[in-house]
Design an enzyme around this catalytic site. Structure first.
Site, PDB file in Angstrom:
ATOM      1  CB  SER A 204      62.562  13.911  35.574  1.00 37.33           C
ATOM      2  OG  SER A 204      60.981  13.946  35.527  1.00 37.33           O
ATOM      3  CD  GLU A 329      60.727  11.296  28.728  1.00 34.95           C
ATOM      4  OE1 GLU A 329      61.084  10.636  29.752  1.00 34.95           O
ATOM      5  OE2 GLU A 329      61.419  11.719  28.223  1.00 34.95           O
ATOM      6  CG  HIS A 421      60.300   9.517  32.654  1.00 33.57           C
ATOM      7  ND1 HIS A 421      60.598  10.743  32.344  1.00 33.57           N
ATOM      8  CD2 HIS A 421      60.268   9.828  34.073  1.00 33.57           C
ATOM      9  CE1 HIS A 421      60.721  11.497  32.887  1.00 33.57           C
ATOM     10  NE2 HIS A 421      60.738  11.326  34.112  1.00 33.57           N
TER      11      HIS A 421
END
Length: 498
Positions: A204, A329, A421
């Site tokens: 991320s 995600e 995610h």
């Protein structure tokens, strides 16, 4: 009593001499039955606490200390307070000395030049405003089992780390990464590692961080390979950074200068930062297209130009890169909008999410399987593609013929029903038996997939090749699913947006 390194002390403790002084860590059990034990050294400061006169300064290397410093507990974190329910368990630790590293090693003995173990340096995510290196997932135990020294690093977050402040050095959080990597170069051999075999990795914002470092001329001597999970580049423009600083300063009632903002207590500044950056749903397209408002900024100094321009110019081309994303995600973030989206025509939905009219039909056709699952899934896929998956393809293309491997993490979570995610992180670290994995991955995540994902990461750190075909004109990528497979043009459903 003498421990395994020949030093006096309890059998479960071990000492290592760093440039600044001796540190005391602890042996712990290995990862899995029969695995050799490894040692953990937690909270070793690489810089002076960024408080007082150093609050908005470039990081200063930590002064030497006398005697032996305990490295038995996680150091203070830049993340403050209770982060609430998060996808990755990343606790906050109070304290001022927030710039520290954690070292996990199977062999805490000095290594001679060229004889050390490969090193993985992990930079945590959290949108550049949250996150913590103290997560049990980042423990490094499985990498130690497989002969890799693992280091996790902290850095200043939010406005303290990335805000544009007149009279203060830019990109203070980036400067923290650089100093932490310099610490690794100077010290990792004492923990059994090889400073000439360092891979930087992150997920991320951490994935964006390592891509930023890849494109930064001043960082090239500090690492030798890059592994970016769900990396989203920030590359905040000077105009946008200036506007945010002026907004926060106005809310605080001070000038947007170092002197003015230093007069605002940390807790107050964090509250104002949150007010100024809270997402208005009407601004969703701005965030999707421009990224988060806080993060590495194009400052004319560390980042003289956007990262992708640097990559196209050949910066970092000598370093192998693995990058990829999960398939969906941020679909989970839109689950609460199901009733509203039900009544929104698909064409209007795509328009609001920034899909140009010329691409809509081709995009719907390429994602027919997702369209059939409803508008929440479609909206989530669009956000994922625009924020993450198009970026992965573009970075790969920017590097031309440089050694680059793409992957997709496609295994659908047993908790969410899609690859959300952060889902790939416990597979990367091979810690499916760790805390808080069930809410993310479900009750029975496939260990065989974790074995494969982790083994590829180890292969890349050790040999610079994860074990599947490089990205080329065919667009081949590894698809992490059960079964694992390699697909030509694995990102075909994204291409209408390019």
């Amino acid at each position: 009593m003498t421990n395994e390194t020949g030093q006096s002390g309890p059998a479960d403790l071990v000492e290592v001499r760093t440039v600044a002084g001796r540190v005391r860590g602890r042996w712990r059990p290995g990862a899995g039955p029969g695995a050799p034990r490894s040692a953990a050294f937690l909270g070793i400061p690489f810089a002076e606490p960024p408080v007082g006169d150093l609050r908005f300064a470039a990081p200063v290397p930590h002064a030497p200390w006398d005697g032996v410093r305990d490295a038995l507990e996680h150091g203070a974190t830049a993340q403050r307070g209770d982060p609430g329910v998060t996808l990755i368990p990343e606790p906050s630790v109070p304290g001022e000395s927030t710039l520290n590293v954690n070292v996990f090693t199977p062999s805490p003995e000095p290594a001679s030049p060229g004889a050390g173990l490969p090193v993985l340096v992990w930079i945590h995510g959290g949108g550049y405003f949250a996150g913590s290196p103290a997560s049990p997932w980042y423990d490094g135990r499985a990498f130690n089992r497989d002969g890799v020294v693992t280091v996790s690093v902290s850095y200043r977050l939010g406005f303290d780390g990335f805000g544009r402040i007149e009279g203060a050095p830019s990109n203070r959080g980036v400067r923290d990464w650089l100093l932490a990597l310099e610490w690794v170069q100077q010290n990792v051999a004492a923990f059994g590692g090889d400073p000439a075999r360092v891979t930087v990795a992150g997920q991320s914002a951490g994935g964006g961080a390592v891509l930023t470092l890849l494109g930064m001329e001043r960082a090239q001597h500090l690492f030798h390979g890059v592994y970016a999970l769900s990396g989203a580049l920030a590359d905040v423009s000077d105009e946008r950074a200036r506007a945010l600083a002026e907004d926060i300063a106005r809310r605080a009632g001070v000038a947007p200068t170092r002197e003015g903002l230093a007069s605002v207590p940390e807790e107050r500044l964090l509250a104002l930062q949150k007010e100024a950056t809270d997402l208005d749903p009407r601004q969703l397209d701005t965030v999707i297209s421009q990224g988060l408002p806080l993060g590495p900024a194009v400052d004319g100094d560390l980042l003289p130009r956007p990262t992708r321009e640097s990559l196209r110019a050949g910066v970092g081309a000598d370093k192998p890169l693995v990058l990829g994303t999960t398939d969906d995600e941020f679909t989970m973030a839109l689950a609460g909008a199901a009733r509203t989206l039900r009544w929104v025509p698909r064409s209007l939905l795509l328009s609001r999410l920034g899909v140009p009219a010329r691409a809509r039909r081709a995009y719907l056709d390429a994602n027919a399987d997702v369209v059939a699952l409803g508008k929440v899934r479609l909206a989530g896929r669009v956000v994922t593609d625009r924020m993450f998956r198009t970026g992965a393809l573009r970075v790969a293309a920017d590097r031309g013929g440089a050694a680059t491997w793409l992957y997709r993490f496609a295994w659908p979570s047993g908790a969410f029903g899609f690859a959300e995610h952060c889902l790939d992180v416990p597979f990367f670290f091979d810690c499916l038996d760790g805390p808080a994995t069930e809410p993310l991955a479900g009750p029975h995540p496939p260990q065989e997939l974790a074995d494969a994902v982790h083994a590829a990461a180890v292969a890349f750190v050790v040999d610079g090749d994860p074990g599947w075909p490089r990205h080329d004109d065919a667009g081949t990528a590894r698809v992490w699913d059960v079964p694992v497979r390699d697909e030509p043009d694995a990102y075909a459903s994204v291409r209408p947006l390019l």
